[in-house]
Enzyme design. Structure first.
Site, PDB file in Angstrom:
ATOM      1  N   GLU A 185      18.623   9.609  25.150  1.00 15.94           N
ATOM      2  CA  GLU A 185      18.705   8.578  24.107  1.00 15.94           C
ATOM      3  C   GLU A 185      17.425   7.749  24.049  1.00 15.94           C
ATOM      4  O   GLU A 185      17.276   6.773  24.782  1.00 15.94           O
ATOM      5  CB  GLU A 185      19.911   7.654  24.371  1.00 15.94           C
ATOM      6  CG  GLU A 185      20.043   6.558  23.317  1.00 15.94           C
ATOM      7  CD  GLU A 185      21.241   5.628  23.519  1.00 15.94           C
ATOM      8  OE1 GLU A 185      21.952   5.754  24.534  1.00 15.94           O
ATOM      9  OE2 GLU A 185      21.447   4.772  22.660  1.00 15.94           O
ATOM     10  N   LYS A 227      20.500  11.717  21.449  1.00 17.58           N
ATOM     11  CA  LYS A 227      21.151  10.537  20.832  1.00 17.58           C
ATOM     12  C   LYS A 227      20.067   9.606  20.288  1.00 17.58           C
ATOM     13  O   LYS A 227      19.557   8.747  21.010  1.00 17.58           O
ATOM     14  CB  LYS A 227      22.023   9.815  21.857  1.00 17.58           C
ATOM     15  CG  LYS A 227      22.673   8.540  21.320  1.00 17.58           C
ATOM     16  CD  LYS A 227      23.816   8.048  22.185  1.00 17.58           C
ATOM     17  CE  LYS A 227      24.313   6.693  21.697  1.00 17.58           C
ATOM     18  NZ  LYS A 227      25.582   6.290  22.321  1.00 17.58           N
TER      19      LYS A 227
HETATM   20  P1  13P Z   1      25.834   1.262  19.397  1.00 18.53           P
HETATM   21  O1  13P Z   1      26.462   2.341  18.548  1.00 18.53           O
HETATM   22  O2  13P Z   1      26.637  -0.007  19.429  1.00 18.53           O
HETATM   23  O3  13P Z   1      24.380   1.080  19.102  1.00 18.53           O
HETATM   24  O4  13P Z   1      25.923   1.767  20.898  1.00 18.53           O
HETATM   25  C1  13P Z   1      25.684   3.093  21.178  1.00 18.53           C
HETATM   26  C2  13P Z   1      25.103   3.214  22.523  1.00 18.53           C
HETATM   27  O5  13P Z   1      25.656   3.827  23.385  1.00 18.53           O
HETATM   28  C3  13P Z   1      23.805   2.581  22.778  1.00 18.53           C
HETATM   29  O6  13P Z   1      23.312   3.006  24.015  1.00 18.53           O
END
Ligand code: 13P
Length: 349
Positions: A185, A227
């Site tokens: 991510e 992600k």
């Molecule tokens: P949000 O969808 O609230 O941005 O959170 C997703 C997430 O896991 C961020 O690390």
């Protein structure tokens, strides 16, 4: 990597992006869940956190129809429901896959004011082995990339990008070694006043560096999930983009930087409203399905939980209504995963 391990990891990754399903990010750290509970005037105790997560995981229609996996926090993966059933079991019984956030948070990057690097590699191999025993089959590590305000171009610096992507690659390799699918991510924040094209530029550069780092770390992309943020204007930009522009630029950016071997891309919501997050995902899947070699789905935290939390307010008497709110959001995003959502469906609930 041997073929057996690759098949196992690829099988998990493909389950995580099963058509019509996506991931529930319920891995708010103790600090973040406190902020969420503050917004409904609820004290953040261990029992309240447990009750809230239990409410989500016992929402059977959402969990079995639209939620392929749940990202947990260290406390939650060890917690039991009020009747003594481990929360991990509730997730598994619904046919969903438990996952775990394993990074230790974004810390200030030395000599780079305003920039962060995510920590948590020390002892990670051993922690992953324990999480696997506790039932986790995928993990998450979030890198945070901020964009300078006021048109200044110093952030992100190249060293912030390379430090974060290198850490993501080391994390991903350790996960795969421990039979766990890494969600990588690299979040480009939407907090600033930058326009959508600046977000495009930074997202593309970050992804190119990330996929080079993953290659160098010998990570098998077939056993990973990406992600990312959507390509979108900063919240404070006076040039907000339409859903069509967001969809077109996001897909174009990924086609230029995410290898086809990656089984799935699941978005974070990052501060978009529930509706925006659903609509943007839907537009991409509706209009660009034939251009995408990967499944495109969701891994939302706030955009799956905001109305659920607001409805629940920590009151048992609101639990059923809160579960209906969660089931509705999960269903809407499940439809958006197929490009089959329409605005009218929001009001049918
Ligand atoms: P949000 O969808 O609230 O941005 O959170 C997703 C997430 O896991 C961020 O690390």
């Amino acid at each position: 990597m041997n073929n057996e391990l690759l098949d196992e990891l690829n099988g998990i990754a493909r389950t995580m992006v099963h058509p019509g399903k996506g991931i529930l990010a319920a891995d708010e750290s103790t600090g973040t869940i406190k902020k969420r509970f503050d917004s409904i005037g609820l004290e953040s105790t261990e029992d309240n956190r447990r009750d809230y997560r239990e409410l989500l995981f016992r929402t059977e229609d959402a969990m079995s129809e639209n939620i392929s996996g749940v990202i947990l926090y260290d406390e939650t993966i060890r917690q039991k429901a009020a009747d003594g059933t481990p929360l991990v079991k509730l997730i598994e019984q619904a046919g969903s896959v438990p996952g775990i956030k394993v990074d230790m948070g974004a810390k200030d990057l030395a000599f780079h004011p305003g920039e962060k690097v995510t920590e948590g590699l020390t002892g990670l191999r051993e922690r992953l082995a324990e999480y696997h025993q506790l039932g986790a089959r995928f993990a998450k590590w979030r890198a945070v990339i901020d964009i300078s305000r006021g048109g200044d171009r110093t952030m992100p610096s190249y060293s912030c990008l390379t430090a974060n992507m290198h850490a993501l690659a080391r994390y991903a390799a350790l996960c795969q070694e421990q039979r766990i699918v890494p969600i990588v991510e690299p979040e480009v924040l939407m907090d600033g006043d930058h326009d959508i094209d600046r977000c495009y530029e930074v997202t593309e550069q970050g992804l190119k560096i990330l996929y080079t780092a993953l290659f160098e770390a010998r990570v098998a992309l077939e056993g990973t999930i990406l992600k990312p943020n959507m390509v979108i204007a900063g919240k404070k930009s006076d040039k907000q983009a339409s859903t069509d522009e967001i969809a077109e630029k996001t897909v174009r950016c990924f086609r230029n930087s995410v290898p086809a071997a990656v089984p799935g891309i699941v978005f974070l919501s990052g501060g978009q409203s529930e509706r925006e997050a659903t609509e943007n995902l839907n537009t991409m899947n509706r209009d660009f399905a034939d251009q995408m070699p990967w499944a495109l789905s969701f891994s939302y935290g706030r955009a799956l939980q905001a109305s659920t939390l607001d409805t629940w307010k920590g009151d048992k008497g609101n639990a059923e209504a809160a579960q209906r709110a969660f089931a509705h959001r999960a269903k809407m995003n499940g439809l958006a995963q197929k490009g089959a959502w329409t605005e009218a469906m929001e009001d049918e609930a």
